[in-house]
Design a protein around this motif. Sequence first.
Motif, PDB file in Angstrom:
ATOM      1  N   ALA A 188       1.042 -21.958   4.586  1.00  0.00           N
ATOM      2  CA  ALA A 188       1.108 -21.398   5.937  1.00  0.00           C
ATOM      3  C   ALA A 188      -0.268 -21.374   6.586  1.00  0.00           C
ATOM      4  O   ALA A 188      -0.776 -20.305   6.925  1.00  0.00           O
ATOM      5  CB  ALA A 188       1.708 -19.995   5.888  1.00  0.00           C
ATOM      6  N   PRO A 189      -0.886 -22.548   6.782  1.00  0.00           N
ATOM      7  CA  PRO A 189      -2.210 -22.566   7.409  1.00  0.00           C
ATOM      8  C   PRO A 189      -2.163 -21.987   8.820  1.00  0.00           C
ATOM      9  O   PRO A 189      -1.269 -22.302   9.601  1.00  0.00           O
ATOM     10  CB  PRO A 189      -2.569 -24.052   7.432  1.00  0.00           C
ATOM     11  N   GLY A 190      -3.126 -21.116   9.122  1.00  0.00           N
ATOM     12  CA  GLY A 190      -3.192 -20.522  10.445  1.00  0.00           C
ATOM     13  C   GLY A 190      -2.198 -19.403  10.687  1.00  0.00           C
ATOM     14  O   GLY A 190      -2.033 -18.968  11.828  1.00  0.00           O
ATOM     15  N   VAL A 191      -1.540 -18.933   9.632  1.00  0.00           N
ATOM     16  CA  VAL A 191      -0.503 -17.904   9.766  1.00  0.00           C
ATOM     17  C   VAL A 191      -0.870 -16.702   8.911  1.00  0.00           C
ATOM     18  O   VAL A 191      -1.268 -16.847   7.756  1.00  0.00           O
ATOM     19  CB  VAL A 191       0.881 -18.446   9.333  1.00  0.00           C
ATOM     20  N   GLN A 192      -0.731 -15.510   9.475  1.00  0.00           N
ATOM     21  CA  GLN A 192      -0.959 -14.296   8.718  1.00  0.00           C
ATOM     22  C   GLN A 192       0.201 -14.064   7.758  1.00  0.00           C
ATOM     23  O   GLN A 192       1.364 -14.217   8.128  1.00  0.00           O
ATOM     24  CB  GLN A 192      -1.108 -13.089   9.650  1.00  0.00           C
ATOM     25  N   VAL A 193      -0.114 -13.702   6.513  1.00  0.00           N
ATOM     26  CA  VAL A 193       0.895 -13.373   5.507  1.00  0.00           C
ATOM     27  C   VAL A 193       0.740 -11.903   5.173  1.00  0.00           C
ATOM     28  O   VAL A 193      -0.320 -11.459   4.717  1.00  0.00           O
ATOM     29  CB  VAL A 193       0.731 -14.247   4.244  1.00  0.00           C
ATOM     30  N   LEU A 194       1.793 -11.131   5.416  1.00  0.00           N
ATOM     31  CA  LEU A 194       1.692  -9.675   5.355  1.00  0.00           C
ATOM     32  C   LEU A 194       2.696  -9.080   4.376  1.00  0.00           C
ATOM     33  O   LEU A 194       3.911  -9.123   4.622  1.00  0.00           O
ATOM     34  CB  LEU A 194       1.945  -9.097   6.756  1.00  0.00           C
ATOM     35  N   PRO A 195       2.240  -8.499   3.236  1.00  0.00           N
ATOM     36  CA  PRO A 195       3.158  -7.768   2.357  1.00  0.00           C
ATOM     37  C   PRO A 195       3.574  -6.465   3.038  1.00  0.00           C
ATOM     38  O   PRO A 195       2.731  -5.744   3.585  1.00  0.00           O
ATOM     39  CB  PRO A 195       2.318  -7.496   1.101  1.00  0.00           C
ATOM     40  N   VAL A 196       4.869  -6.159   3.010  1.00  0.00           N
ATOM     41  CA  VAL A 196       5.394  -4.980   3.706  1.00  0.00           C
ATOM     42  C   VAL A 196       6.410  -4.274   2.813  1.00  0.00           C
ATOM     43  O   VAL A 196       7.201  -4.926   2.118  1.00  0.00           O
ATOM     44  CB  VAL A 196       6.055  -5.383   5.044  1.00  0.00           C
ATOM     45  N   SER A 197       6.387  -2.964   2.848  1.00  0.00           N
ATOM     46  CA  SER A 197       7.400  -2.166   2.150  1.00  0.00           C
ATOM     47  C   SER A 197       7.871  -1.058   3.074  1.00  0.00           C
ATOM     48  O   SER A 197       7.072  -0.234   3.537  1.00  0.00           O
ATOM     49  CB  SER A 197       6.843  -1.555   0.860  1.00  0.00           C
ATOM     50  N   SER A 198       9.167  -1.035   3.341  1.00  0.00           N
ATOM     51  CA  SER A 198       9.728   0.045   4.155  1.00  0.00           C
ATOM     52  C   SER A 198       9.774   1.356   3.384  1.00  0.00           C
ATOM     53  O   SER A 198       9.903   2.429   3.984  1.00  0.00           O
ATOM     54  CB  SER A 198      11.140  -0.334   4.622  1.00  0.00           C
ATOM     55  N   HIS A 199       9.651   1.277   2.049  1.00  0.00           N
ATOM     56  CA  HIS A 199       9.704   2.483   1.217  1.00  0.00           C
ATOM     57  C   HIS A 199       8.340   3.152   1.121  1.00  0.00           C
ATOM     58  O   HIS A 199       8.227   4.373   1.239  1.00  0.00           O
ATOM     59  CB  HIS A 199      10.220   2.138  -0.180  1.00  0.00           C
TER      60      HIS A 199
END
Length: 378
Positions: A188-199
């Motif tokens: 994913a060049p040029g794309v932010q990768v964001l780990p997310v947890s709703s918990h």
Amino acid sequence: MSFRDTDAFSSSASSLPSLSSSLAPYGWDDAWAAEFAPYAAQGLLPGRVVRVDRGQCDLVTPQGLVRADTAFVVPHDPLRVICTGDWAAVDPEDAGDPRYVRAYLPRRTAFARSTSSKRSEGQILAANVDHAIIVVSLAVELDLGRIERFLALAWESGAQPLVVLSKADLVPDPVGLSYLVDDVETVAPGVQVLPVSSHTGEGLDVLHAVAAGGTSVLLGVSGAGKSTLANTLLGADVMDVQAARDIDGKGRHTTTTRNLLALPGGGVLIDTPGLRGVGLWDAEAGVGQVFAEIEDLAADCRFHDCAHDSEPGCAVTAAIADGTLPERRLDSYRKLIRENRRIVAKTDARVRAEMLKNWKRMGAEGKAAMEAKRGRQR
């Protein structure tokens, strides 16, 4: 949730709010107002499509939420049918029953894919989107190829992609999580990768900030956690949520239509059903963006039409040989380029003729090589 029952749309025609105050939460701005001016002169109302269902749609307008028939805007091209996110011109309240959508404004962006049917048609998923939020569940093994497909469609749409790795709480080891993020960042060049947890709340502050900056669409397969994220962003249990199967992480289609909702912190969200198929639709530029490193390398190949196979002076195969380019990336690039060309060729006679010419040339070269080999063996 029924849009018709929402208290936010209970205003009557006798006390209409101004366009700026009633439609601004849904993305209305001066540029849209200028586009709409000719329709305003005809006495039509502006409205944003929040849902489409069987030839009708719900629109938020200065008169509140209205239901309108789309019979006047049904073109032969399936990519031009009215869809969630469109800004439209609709009959005013006193125009009779039913109301009709008379036209929709030119789209700034459009997210489209090919259908799963054999008719080779495109399908418009959402319009006027600023951020394409691709939701990938960490409850199952990463499918990098599918992520690349979503990214190609997102870039082609004109929206800015963001990859959200949902259910990050299922990977409690920070080092292991960082490796997964690294794996996705490589595709994913040029794309932010964001780990997310709703918990646990991890990454939600960043996600809220992105979503507040315009119109966002949630994309992903069933069970990825889109509806849970939608509820988190909305601050209420608006979208139904079902548990994914433990064996493969898949879930049922809890979202069956594309719904557009204003977020309490600003911005607009479009939630979509889980996509079983992610077929490309005329997405050559999007594929090039996803595989930017390959296209950069290809510019240094000796031959401008290099197939990156066995040609001398190929910068791409040289990068694979020295380990700077994973071979999986080249295989995926080739696959998506071939698929996209097949789709384009079915609707573009010029491209179809060019592909046929290339197939004949390769067939002739293969035949000549085989005859030469037989000659040496005699």
